[in-house]
Motif scaffolding. Structure first.
Motif, mmCIF file in Angstrom:
data_model
loop_
_atom_site.group_PDB
_atom_site.id
_atom_site.type_symbol
_atom_site.label_atom_id
_atom_site.label_comp_id
_atom_site.label_asym_id
_atom_site.label_seq_id
_atom_site.Cartn_x
_atom_site.Cartn_y
_atom_site.Cartn_z
ATOM 1 N N LEU A 71 0.857 -1.190 0.000
ATOM 2 C CA LEU A 71 0.000 0.000 0.000
ATOM 3 C C LEU A 71 0.889 1.235 0.000
ATOM 4 N N ASN A 72 1.266 1.678 -1.192
ATOM 5 C CA ASN A 72 2.263 2.733 -1.327
ATOM 6 C C ASN A 72 1.708 4.063 -1.826
ATOM 7 N N VAL A 131 -3.717 2.878 -0.392
ATOM 8 C CA VAL A 131 -4.057 1.809 -1.321
ATOM 9 C C VAL A 131 -2.796 1.406 -2.067
ATOM 10 N N GLY A 132 -2.872 0.317 -2.805
ATOM 11 C CA GLY A 132 -1.675 -0.195 -3.453
ATOM 12 C C GLY A 132 -1.725 -0.170 -4.960
ATOM 13 N N ARG A 133 -2.563 0.682 -5.548
ATOM 14 C CA ARG A 133 -2.630 0.781 -6.994
ATOM 15 C C ARG A 133 -2.968 2.204 -7.394
ATOM 16 N N TYR A 134 -2.696 2.531 -8.641
ATOM 17 C CA TYR A 134 -3.025 3.868 -9.131
ATOM 18 C C TYR A 134 -4.540 4.029 -9.226
ATOM 19 N N VAL A 135 -5.024 5.139 -8.687
ATOM 20 C CA VAL A 135 -6.433 5.507 -8.808
ATOM 21 C C VAL A 135 -6.469 6.993 -9.151
ATOM 22 N N ALA A 161 14.438 0.342 -3.054
ATOM 23 C CA ALA A 161 13.454 -0.031 -2.032
ATOM 24 C C ALA A 161 12.134 -0.451 -2.672
ATOM 25 N N GLY A 162 11.790 0.166 -3.795
ATOM 26 C CA GLY A 162 10.602 -0.222 -4.537
ATOM 27 C C GLY A 162 9.304 -0.025 -3.781
ATOM 28 N N ALA A 163 8.280 -0.761 -4.210
ATOM 29 C CA ALA A 163 6.948 -0.630 -3.623
ATOM 30 C C ALA A 163 6.936 -1.027 -2.150
ATOM 31 N N LEU A 164 7.795 -1.979 -1.769
ATOM 32 C CA LEU A 164 7.842 -2.395 -0.370
ATOM 33 C C LEU A 164 8.331 -1.244 0.504
ATOM 34 N N GLY A 165 9.391 -0.572 0.086
ATOM 35 C CA GLY A 165 9.892 0.567 0.852
ATOM 36 C C GLY A 165 8.896 1.698 0.908
ATOM 37 N N GLU A 166 8.189 1.936 -0.202
ATOM 38 C CA GLU A 166 7.175 2.979 -0.220
ATOM 39 C C GLU A 166 6.019 2.635 0.709
ATOM 40 N N ALA A 167 5.623 1.364 0.724
ATOM 41 C CA ALA A 167 4.530 0.935 1.603
ATOM 42 C C ALA A 167 4.915 1.084 3.065
ATOM 43 N N GLN A 169 6.915 3.288 4.208
ATOM 44 C CA GLN A 169 6.857 4.722 4.486
ATOM 45 C C GLN A 169 5.419 5.165 4.728
ATOM 46 N N ALA A 170 4.492 4.661 3.915
ATOM 47 C CA ALA A 170 3.075 4.986 4.114
ATOM 48 C C ALA A 170 2.614 4.524 5.485
ATOM 49 N N ALA A 171 3.018 3.315 5.872
ATOM 50 C CA ALA A 171 2.648 2.789 7.186
ATOM 51 C C ALA A 171 3.192 3.675 8.294
ATOM 52 N N GLY A 172 4.387 4.224 8.086
ATOM 53 C CA GLY A 172 4.966 5.109 9.095
ATOM 54 C C GLY A 172 4.125 6.350 9.321
ATOM 55 N N TYR A 173 3.620 6.922 8.230
ATOM 56 C CA TYR A 173 2.750 8.088 8.354
ATOM 57 C C TYR A 173 1.456 7.732 9.085
ATOM 58 N N LEU A 174 0.813 6.644 8.663
ATOM 59 C CA LEU A 174 -0.449 6.255 9.278
ATOM 60 C C LEU A 174 -0.274 5.872 10.740
ATOM 61 N N ALA A 175 0.865 5.249 11.062
ATOM 62 C CA ALA A 175 1.120 4.822 12.439
ATOM 63 C C ALA A 175 1.183 6.016 13.383
#
Length: 252
Positions: A71-72, A131-135, A161-167, A169-175
Motif C-alpha cells: 500500500l504505497n 491503497v496499493g494501486r493507481y487511482v 526499495a521499490g513498492a515495499l519501501g514505499e509501503a 513509508q506509508a505505514a509510518g505516516y499512518l502509524a
C-alpha cells in the motif's frame, strides 16, 4: 470448559515471520508456562506501559498489513463546509467510500487501510488512507463526494526499495495518527476501532523455532535468500523489562 494445561514446554527462541511483509519478530520462551488471570479493560496495573504496548502492537500490525499488500499510495479525505464531528457517521461515510471505489474500479477485492484524525482547527474529522494501486483523482472525488481529496505515490525512499519501501513509508505516516489515540485521550473514541482495513488481506504468519536469535534469523534469511537489512535486539535497548526479544526486516 476444560482447564488449560500448564505442563512444561520446550525453552527456546520463537520468531513470528511474515513473508509477504518481509519482517519478523520474536522472543525467548522459557519452559515455564505462567498462569494468567483476566484483567478488565482499563484496569491495568501500569496504564502508561499498557498504552505503550498497545500502541506498539497496533503500529506493528498496521506496518505489516501495508507492507504485505504494498500500500504505497497515501491519500486524505476531507469534509467540505463545517466538517463532520460524529465518529460513527465518519465510519459510515468511509465504508461507503470504499464500497463505491471498489465498484468504480471493476468490483475486484481491494486492499486498503484508513485512519481517522481530528482536525486541529476544530473542523471535525478527516481520514487518511492507503491503497496499493493507481487511482485517478477524478475516481476518488466521485467515490468520496463529500469534500476534498488528496492522493500521492510516496517517494524519497532509498534506491532499490521499490513498492515495499514505499509501503513501509506509508505505514509510518499512518502509524503516527494511530499512536495519537494511545497518548492523547481526546483522540480516542471508546468502543470504536482506531483504524480500519479491508478483510481478507492479512499477511500470513510462519512460526520459526530455534536455539538462539541467530538460529531463527538465519532460518528466515534462508527463506528470503538474503540477510536482513535491519535487525533489532532487546540486548541493545536500555531499561528493557520484557523477555529477550528480536526483530528483523528484509529488503524484499
Amino acid at each position: 470448559m476444560a482447564p488449560r494445561s500448564h505442563a512444561p514446554r520446550t525453552a527456546g527462541w520463537v520468531l513470528s515471520l511474515y513473508p509477504r511483509a518481509a519482517e519478523g519478530g520474536g522472543c525467548f520462551v522459557s519452559s515455564y508456562r505462567p498462569q494468567r488471570s483476566y484483567v478488565a479493560r482499563g484496569a491495568a496495573r501500569d496504564p502508561e506501559r499498557a498504552a505503550q504496548e498497545g500502541g506498539r502492537r497496533a503500529r506493528a500490525a498496521l506496518r505489516r498489513y501495508c507492507a504485505a499488500n504494498r500500500l504505497n499510495r497515501l491519500g486524505t479525505l476531507t469534509y467540505a463546509g463545517e466538517g463532520c464531528h460524529d465518529p460513527l457517521q465518519t465510519r459510515e461515510h468511509i465504508q461507503d467510500f470504499f464500497r463505491t471505489l471498489r465498484t468504480d474500479l471493476g468490483g475486484k477485492p481491494l486492499a486498503y487501510v484508513w485512519v481517522p484524525e481530528w482536525h486541529k482547527t476544530g473542523h471535525g474529522l478527516h481520514v487518511h488512507f492507503a491503497v496499493g494501486r493507481y487511482v485517478s483523482r477524478s475516481v476518488i472525488n466521485g467515490a468520496w463526494g463529500r469534500g476534498f481529496v488528496h492522493i500521492k505515490l510516496l517517494g524519497h525512499v532509498p534506491v532499490g526499495a521499490g513498492a515495499l519501501g514505499e509501503a513501509r513509508q506509508a505505514a509510518g505516516y499512518l502509524a503516527k495518527y494511530v499512536s495519537k489515540t494511545f497518548t492523547d485521550p481526546t483522540a480516542r473514541v471508546l468502543g470504536l476501532h482506531r483504524y480500519g482495513l479491508a478483510q481478507g488481506f492479512q499477511p500470513e504468519k510462519v512460526t520459526l523455532r530455534g536455539r538462539s536469535p541467530e538460529d531463527v534469523i538465519g532460518q528466515a534469511s534462508d527463506l528470503f535468500g538474503m540477510q536482513p537489512a535491519t535487525v533489532w535486539s532487546s540486548v541493545d535497548a536500555e531499561r528493557w523489562t520484557g523477555p529477550p526479544a528480536i526483530w528483523a526486516q528484509w529488503a524484499s
